[in-house]
Design a protein around this motif. Structure first.
Motif, PDB file in Angstrom:
ATOM      1  N   HIS A   2      68.067 -31.819  92.778  1.00  0.00           N
ATOM      2  CA  HIS A   2      69.072 -32.730  93.329  1.00  0.00           C
ATOM      3  C   HIS A   2      68.499 -34.143  93.492  1.00  0.00           C
ATOM      4  O   HIS A   2      69.207 -35.129  93.283  1.00  0.00           O
ATOM      5  N   LEU A  14      80.553 -33.549  94.459  1.00  0.00           N
ATOM      6  CA  LEU A  14      80.067 -32.526  95.372  1.00  0.00           C
ATOM      7  C   LEU A  14      79.092 -31.554  94.728  1.00  0.00           C
ATOM      8  O   LEU A  14      78.104 -31.151  95.345  1.00  0.00           O
ATOM      9  N   ARG A  15      79.347 -31.161  93.488  1.00  0.00           N
ATOM     10  CA  ARG A  15      78.481 -30.150  92.873  1.00  0.00           C
ATOM     11  C   ARG A  15      77.083 -30.694  92.567  1.00  0.00           C
ATOM     12  O   ARG A  15      76.175 -29.927  92.262  1.00  0.00           O
ATOM     13  N   LEU A  40      75.302 -32.436  94.803  1.00  0.00           N
ATOM     14  CA  LEU A  40      74.632 -32.701  96.064  1.00  0.00           C
ATOM     15  C   LEU A  40      73.833 -31.491  96.532  1.00  0.00           C
ATOM     16  O   LEU A  40      74.231 -30.342  96.306  1.00  0.00           O
ATOM     17  N   PRO A  79      76.503 -29.932  99.934  1.00  0.00           N
ATOM     18  CA  PRO A  79      77.893 -30.414  99.910  1.00  0.00           C
ATOM     19  C   PRO A  79      78.630 -30.188 101.213  1.00  0.00           C
ATOM     20  O   PRO A  79      79.534 -30.944 101.560  1.00  0.00           O
ATOM     21  N   ASP A  80      78.254 -29.165 101.963  1.00  0.00           N
ATOM     22  CA  ASP A  80      78.927 -28.908 103.245  1.00  0.00           C
ATOM     23  C   ASP A  80      78.677 -30.051 104.221  1.00  0.00           C
ATOM     24  O   ASP A  80      79.602 -30.542 104.876  1.00  0.00           O
ATOM     25  N   ALA A  85      77.848 -33.053 103.423  1.00  0.00           N
ATOM     26  CA  ALA A  85      78.508 -34.238 102.882  1.00  0.00           C
ATOM     27  C   ALA A  85      79.982 -34.271 103.266  1.00  0.00           C
ATOM     28  O   ALA A  85      80.521 -35.327 103.633  1.00  0.00           O
ATOM     29  N   LEU A  86      80.646 -33.129 103.191  1.00  0.00           N
ATOM     30  CA  LEU A  86      82.064 -33.088 103.544  1.00  0.00           C
ATOM     31  C   LEU A  86      82.282 -33.402 105.018  1.00  0.00           C
ATOM     32  O   LEU A  86      83.254 -34.071 105.383  1.00  0.00           O
ATOM     33  N   GLU A 138      87.205 -32.701  90.822  1.00  0.00           N
ATOM     34  CA  GLU A 138      85.966 -32.003  90.509  1.00  0.00           C
ATOM     35  C   GLU A 138      86.152 -30.941  89.437  1.00  0.00           C
ATOM     36  O   GLU A 138      87.190 -30.273  89.367  1.00  0.00           O
ATOM     37  N   PHE A 158      78.561 -23.732  90.473  1.00  0.00           N
ATOM     38  CA  PHE A 158      79.294 -24.241  91.638  1.00  0.00           C
ATOM     39  C   PHE A 158      80.431 -23.289  92.010  1.00  0.00           C
ATOM     40  O   PHE A 158      80.631 -22.233  91.405  1.00  0.00           O
ATOM     41  N   ARG A 218      85.475 -24.135 101.241  1.00  0.00           N
ATOM     42  CA  ARG A 218      84.413 -25.031 101.715  1.00  0.00           C
ATOM     43  C   ARG A 218      85.027 -26.225 102.455  1.00  0.00           C
ATOM     44  O   ARG A 218      84.498 -26.661 103.499  1.00  0.00           O
TER      45      ARG A 218
END
Length: 239
Positions: free
Chosen positions: A10, A129-130, A132, A135-136, A138-139, A156, A201, A210
């Motif tokens: 990443h 998102l995929r 990162l 991603p959780d 980030a959201l 996405e 993903f 998610r």
């Protein structure tokens, strides 16, 4: 053609986008439906009155294709584009933008410390998102940047809805996208990563879940058409 090379970490992804920045627009521009699907996702945000008086955050804006889609549907909004790749942002800044569009160099993880003030009426995240590490988290960060009543749009590629969609994704990547990346940019490392990132993903139901776990109580997912059917989705989410 080897599919066994080690994937990018990443932390290496922004650098891979840096290396591909100069040829990225030409490659994605040859993808049927690419810009039309971004525009459909931007329209799905439902921003009223041409965006008059609204602030929109475009996270993972890259070279500005998603920013241009937002500008078309909300020409009167203030739009802030953010990306972790400095070279992708350099390509974006070369384009002709009104004074209401600005770009900021920052990763999602560093957004709380980025030179961005206040909250937003809408946040848009395309093809982000995929890629990162978390991603959780980030959201949750993006939810915190929304005004009360604001909307998140996620555009996405996800793991195919069925076996046929998954076969189609792999076939398009290995017969078109990865070879074109190698020919046009001299290296296909980024495009091999993007192929792998989709296969590893969420599917559409998984990403919807998610989003709900991140605090978005209202989530709607719509598939794109064309060869991307069952692979590329628009997710509209509200806290």
């Amino acid at each position: 053609m080897s599919r066994s090379r080690s994937p990018l970490t990443h932390a290496e992804v922004p650098g891979a986008f840096d290396a591909a920045a100069g040829t990225y627009d030409r490659l994605v521009g040859s993808n049927p439906g690419y810009h039309e699907h971004l525009l459909a996702s931007a329209e799905a945000l439902g921003l009223p009155d041409g965006g008059a008086g609204l602030r929109v955050l475009d996270v993972g804006c890259g070279t500005g294709a998603s920013t241009a889609a937002l500008l078309r549907v909300a020409p009167q909004a203030e739009i802030v584009g953010v990306d972790a790749s400095g070279e992708m942002l350099a390509e974006a800044r070369k384009k002709d933008w009104p004074d209401t569009v600005n770009f900021v160099h920052s990763s999602v993880e560093d957004l709380p410390d980025a030179p961005i003030s206040g909250t937003f009426d809408a946040v848009f995240a395309a093809y982000l998102l995929r890629n990162l590490a978390d991603p959780d988290a980030a959201l949750v960060t993006l939810r915190g940047l929304l005004h009360a009543g604001g909307v998140l749009g996620v555009h996405e590629y996800v793991r195919g809805a069925d076996a046929a969609a998954r076969v189609r994704w792999n076939a398009v990547c290995w017969s078109v996208i990865i070879p074109m990346g190698r020919v046009r940019g001299g290296d296909a490392t980024l495009y091999r990563h993007l192929w792998r990132s989709v296969n590893e993903f969420d599917d559409a139901a998984g990403l919807s879940g998610r989003l709900r776990r991140a605090g978005f109580g209202e989530v709607h997912a719509t598939s794109a058409g064309g060869w991307q059917k069952g692979i590329e989705y628009t997710f509209i989410a509200r806290p």
